[in-house]
Design a protein around this motif. Structure first.
Motif, short mmCIF file in Angstrom:
data_model
loop_
_atom_site.label_atom_id
_atom_site.label_comp_id
_atom_site.label_asym_id
_atom_site.label_seq_id
_atom_site.Cartn_x
_atom_site.Cartn_y
_atom_site.Cartn_z
N GLY A 67 -9.83 54.26 -90.31
CA GLY A 67 -10.15 54.75 -88.99
C GLY A 67 -10.47 56.23 -88.99
O GLY A 67 -10.66 56.85 -90.03
N ALA A 68 -10.51 56.77 -87.79
CA ALA A 68 -10.81 58.18 -87.60
C ALA A 68 -9.82 59.02 -88.40
O ALA A 68 -8.63 58.74 -88.42
N ASP A 69 -10.34 60.06 -89.06
CA ASP A 69 -9.50 60.85 -89.95
C ASP A 69 -8.26 61.40 -89.26
O ASP A 69 -7.15 61.32 -89.81
N SER A 70 -8.39 61.93 -88.06
CA SER A 70 -7.23 62.51 -87.38
C SER A 70 -6.17 61.44 -87.07
O SER A 70 -4.97 61.71 -87.15
N ILE A 71 -6.62 60.25 -86.73
CA ILE A 71 -5.70 59.15 -86.41
C ILE A 71 -4.95 58.69 -87.66
O ILE A 71 -3.74 58.51 -87.64
N ILE A 72 -5.69 58.52 -88.75
CA ILE A 72 -5.06 58.05 -89.99
C ILE A 72 -4.10 59.11 -90.54
O ILE A 72 -2.97 58.79 -90.92
N LYS A 93 -15.80 69.66 -95.52
CA LYS A 93 -17.15 69.76 -96.12
C LYS A 93 -18.10 68.74 -95.50
O LYS A 93 -19.23 69.07 -95.13
N PHE A 94 -17.64 67.50 -95.35
CA PHE A 94 -18.47 66.45 -94.78
C PHE A 94 -18.82 66.72 -93.32
O PHE A 94 -19.94 66.49 -92.88
N SER A 95 -17.84 67.20 -92.57
CA SER A 95 -18.10 67.46 -91.14
C SER A 95 -19.10 68.59 -90.96
O SER A 95 -19.91 68.56 -90.03
N LEU A 96 -19.08 69.59 -91.84
CA LEU A 96 -20.06 70.68 -91.77
C LEU A 96 -21.48 70.18 -92.05
O LEU A 96 -22.45 70.78 -91.58
N THR A 101 -17.04 60.49 -90.80
CA THR A 101 -16.01 60.26 -91.79
C THR A 101 -14.98 59.24 -91.30
O THR A 101 -14.76 59.09 -90.10
N LEU A 102 -14.38 58.57 -92.25
CA LEU A 102 -13.26 57.67 -92.02
C LEU A 102 -12.25 57.91 -93.12
O LEU A 102 -12.60 58.27 -94.24
N LEU A 148 -5.32 56.87 -99.15
CA LEU A 148 -6.11 56.46 -100.31
C LEU A 148 -7.32 57.35 -100.48
O LEU A 148 -7.78 57.58 -101.59
N GLY A 149 -7.88 57.84 -99.36
CA GLY A 149 -9.06 58.70 -99.45
C GLY A 149 -9.89 58.63 -98.18
O GLY A 149 -9.42 58.18 -97.14
N CYS A 150 -11.13 59.06 -98.32
CA CYS A 150 -12.03 59.06 -97.16
C CYS A 150 -13.44 58.70 -97.60
O CYS A 150 -13.76 58.69 -98.78
#
Length: 176
Positions: A67-72, A93-96, A101-102, A148-150
């Protein structure tokens, strides 16, 4: 796009989805078929901003969540997160770059713990507010996970969407 990226990456590493059965999913791991028993699935929705699934694989009960990074990240075990610092750097880095992202996380349940989860979920069956109760309970048990990662994917529009929007606008149809 997220699921396509995951399926492609999994296939690259020798994990191929082959199909579904009444009780689970069949995957090939390095060309050897095995069935993964799906025990529970908690749907994604815009309020939860995540989905999770409880499976049994080789006798191990695993609870996987994406799910959403902030939620996870908020639902992770506060200790021993070896991938968190690196994942946070990657997320920034990805958001810039404007990528969507998940994050992905996992937790294992003992047989006894899972039996309690199953019992609790079954207790909601006769309620007129079953979905609300299931979602609240899912939120309660979706805690203490290991990161586990993103992933990051370009958030492209579907084929012909830009052209369709342009056609609507030229026909004086309001689009927002």
């Amino acid at each position: 796009p997220d699921e396509v990226a995951l399926v492609d990456a999994a296939a690259h590493f020798g994990y191929v989805f082959k199909g579904a059965t009444n009780s689970g999913k069949i995957i090939a791991v390095n060309d050897k078929d095995q069935e993964i028993e799906v025990l529970q699935f908690f749907e994604f929705d815009s309020e939860r901003k995540r989905s999770s699934i409880i499976i049994r694989q080789d006798g191990v009960i695993k609870h996987l969540m994406k799910g959403a990074d902030s939620i996870i990240i908020a639902r992770l075990d506060k200790n021993n997160q070896p991938y968190l610092a690196k994942t946070n750097k990657l997320l920034e880095k990805f958001s810039l770059r404007g990528l969507r992202t998940l994050c992905y996380a996992m937790k294992c349940w003992s047989k006894r713990e899972y039996e309690e989860i199953e019992r609790k979920l079954k207790s909601f069956d006769s309620s007129t507010e079953k979905l609300k109760l299931v979602n609240a309970y899912a939120s309660e048990i979706e805690q203490g996970f290991q990161l586990l990662g993103c992933t990051a994917v370009e958030d492209k529009l579907q084929d012909k969407v830009p052209e369709t929007i342009a056609d609507c606008l030229s026909a004086n149809i309001k689009v927002w």
